[in-house]
Motif scaffolding. Structure first.
Motif, PDB file in Angstrom:
ATOM      1  N   UNK A 145       7.674  12.901  -6.278  1.00 48.18           N
ATOM      2  CA  UNK A 145       7.026  11.601  -6.092  1.00 48.18           C
ATOM      3  C   UNK A 145       8.062  10.483  -6.055  1.00 48.18           C
TER       4      UNK A 145
ATOM      5  N   UNK B 105       2.463   1.769  -3.312  1.00 52.27           N
ATOM      6  CA  UNK B 105       1.523   2.023  -4.410  1.00 52.27           C
ATOM      7  C   UNK B 105       1.186   3.507  -4.582  1.00 52.27           C
ATOM      8  N   UNK B 106       1.111   4.170  -3.406  1.00 53.04           N
ATOM      9  CA  UNK B 106       0.618   5.564  -3.439  1.00 53.04           C
ATOM     10  C   UNK B 106       1.527   6.472  -4.295  1.00 53.04           C
TER      11      UNK B 106
ATOM     12  N   UNK C 132       1.616   5.386  -7.994  1.00 52.32           N
ATOM     13  CA  UNK C 132       0.444   5.743  -8.811  1.00 52.32           C
ATOM     14  C   UNK C 132       0.522   7.216  -9.227  1.00 52.32           C
ATOM     15  N   UNK C 133       1.115   8.050  -8.347  1.00 53.83           N
ATOM     16  CA  UNK C 133       1.324   9.460  -8.708  1.00 53.83           C
ATOM     17  C   UNK C 133       2.242   9.554  -9.921  1.00 53.83           C
TER      18      UNK C 133
ATOM     19  N   UNK D  77       0.820  -1.209   0.000  1.00 52.63           N
ATOM     20  CA  UNK D  77       0.000   0.000   0.000  1.00 52.63           C
ATOM     21  C   UNK D  77       0.858   1.264   0.000  1.00 52.63           C
TER      22      UNK D  77
ATOM     23  N   UNK E 148       1.359   9.791 -17.450  1.00 49.36           N
ATOM     24  CA  UNK E 148       0.201   9.771 -18.339  1.00 49.36           C
ATOM     25  C   UNK E 148      -0.129  11.194 -18.809  1.00 49.36           C
TER      26      UNK E 148
ATOM     27  N   UNK F 159       2.890   7.306 -12.162  1.00 50.54           N
ATOM     28  CA  UNK F 159       2.209   6.816 -13.370  1.00 50.54           C
ATOM     29  C   UNK F 159       1.232   7.859 -13.910  1.00 50.54           C
ATOM     30  N   UNK F 160       0.492   8.496 -12.977  1.00 45.32           N
ATOM     31  CA  UNK F 160      -0.460   9.534 -13.382  1.00 45.32           C
ATOM     32  C   UNK F 160       0.235  10.704 -14.060  1.00 45.32           C
ATOM     33  N   UNK F 161       1.358  11.135 -13.467  1.00 47.38           N
ATOM     34  CA  UNK F 161       2.123  12.252 -14.045  1.00 47.38           C
ATOM     35  C   UNK F 161       2.650  11.886 -15.424  1.00 47.38           C
TER      36      UNK F 161
END
Lengths: 136, 286
Positions: free
Chosen positions: B258, B226-227, B230-231, B223, B237, B233-235
């Motif tokens: 991040x 992951x946090x 995921x940031x 967990x 994207x 990956x989002x950035x």
């Protein structure tokens, strides 16, 4: 009774005419930044407010009447569940989309206890996921 | 009816009564007492000894007119008994003064023309020697041999029966003791097994607890990692649709932040879990 009904109908039509308000609630400012960009890129019309403190977001709901709240679960001040309980207690009706990095089936099950929750998405969000949320 | 005939009749009646009482006797003591009180009705004597001999031991009964004695003896046959064993022929002869004390444990009165009668009996696994000291005053004659034979038959058979019975009881006792011992051992084994079961149960529970702890450690690791991931990956994207300048100004600092968060969390987890694992293995050693 009728009065109340007509009042709420009036309010709904008002809010539809207006540009909708969207809340982003996540203790990570970068996550809020990403989600804000995604919403903008997806050409969703809305005024976006982002909060890294969920308590502050709660206080602003009745004033700003957001149509959608993107809510993280794991936050230090109060967690997402407590946030939802508070909304329930204060009869706040905004649609909530849970956005979390936890894909736990227990959490998904628990989300069904709150009628204001309309979606459960895992991080990171994408334009595609955003479109799905707002075209519901 | 002449004297001899009436003497026989009385003797056999006495023997018949003796016989029926003997059959009820349960101990060698009883046999000894019963024989002593009846011997005088069968024939005249000063002393009589009956030895029954088996492979393992030798049971001796001695009687005088008013005394009786019996004992187990390992070896030791007197000269007459030795002769009997060799020749198996009855002995009937005069007895020298010196030999008397070797034949009886009792003090006998002064004897007139002492005589010994000794006879050998074969009962299969048991052999018997009977020797009788008599004299002119208490004379054992050849016409008493028949009643002596009957007496010896009954006597040896009874004493053998008592001896076998007591041996059987001894064996039974040993057997019971053995069973008891086995019982005790079984209980010991059961208690050992129970203890082992309890230990296994506790160990198993400990292992399950440790497994749960490990699972929860793993969940927290995944967990926490992951946090920030995921940031990132989002950035990434987001960065696909932006200009180079916008990327450098808006996104790159966040990416860097991040990635740093991820690095911090990762290092922290490695350190923390190394401690947890050390703690777990320490608990296991206890």
């Amino acid at each position: 009774m009728q009065k109340i009904l007509s009042f709420s109908q009036k309010k709904m039509t008002n809010s539809l005419k207006k540009i909708p308000t969207i809340f982003l609630v996540d203790d990570q400012k970068i996550t809020n930044f990403i989600n804000k960009k995604l919403i903008e890129n997806s050409k969703i019309k809305g005024e976006i407010f982002d909060f890294i403190n969920p308590l502050k977001a709660l206080r602003k709901i009745s004033q700003l009447q957001p149509s959608h709240i993107l809510l993280d679960l794991n936050m230090p001040q109060i967690n997402g569940w407590e946030f939802l309980e508070e909304m329930k207690k204060n009869n706040l009706k905004s649609k909530v989309i849970i956005v979390t990095s936890s894909d736990s089936p227990l959490d998904r099950e628990r989300a069904k206890d709150f009628e204001q929750v309309v979606g459960y998405k895992t991080k990171p969000l994408s334009e595609e996921k955003i479109k799905k949320i707002f075209n519901q | 009816m002449n004297f001899n005939q009436s003497k026989y009749r009385i003797t056999y009646e006495a023997f018949s009564k003796f016989s029926s009482k003997l059959s009820k006797a349960e101990t060698l003591e009883e046999v000894s007492k019963l024989t002593l009180t009846n011997l005088k009705y069968f024939f005249n004597y000063h002393s009589i000894s009956i030895k029954s001999i088996t492979r393992n031991h030798q049971l001796c009964f001695s009687f005088s007119i008013n005394k009786a004695d019996f004992y187990y003896e390992k070896l030791g046959l007197n000269i007459f008994e030795k002769r009997l064993f060799e020749r198996k022929v009855p002995i009937y002869e005069e007895l020298r003064e010196n030999d008397i004390s070797t034949l009886t444990n009792f003090d006998l009165p002064v004897l007139e023309e002492a005589k010994i009668y000794a006879s050998y009996f074969d009962y299969g696994s048991t052999k018997a020697c009977v020797s009788i000291i008599s004299d002119e005053n208490r004379k054992f004659g050849m016409d008493d041999v028949e009643i002596l034979r009957l007496l010896t038959d009954a006597f040896v058979s009874k004493t053998r029966q008592i001896r076998l019975k007591s041996e059987l009881e001894e064996k039974n006792e040993e057997f019971k003791n053995a069973i008891q011992e086995i019982d005790v051992k079984n209980k010991q084994i059961e208690s050992i097994v129970d203890t082992q079961k309890a230990i296994i149960k506790i160990r198993t529970k400990n292992i399950l607890d440790k497994n749960k702890q490990l699972v929860s450690i793993l969940q927290s690791i995944s967990h926490n990692l992951q946090e920030p991931l995921s940031r990132i990956l989002g950035l990434l994207d987001l960065s696909e649709g932006v200009s180079k300048d916008e990327f450098i100004v808006d996104i790159l600092p966040y990416l860097k932040e991040s990635a740093t968060d991820l690095d911090i969390i990762f290092k922290d987890l490695v350190k923390k879990n190394a401690e947890d694992i050390k703690l777990l293995s320490k608990e296991n050693d206890e």
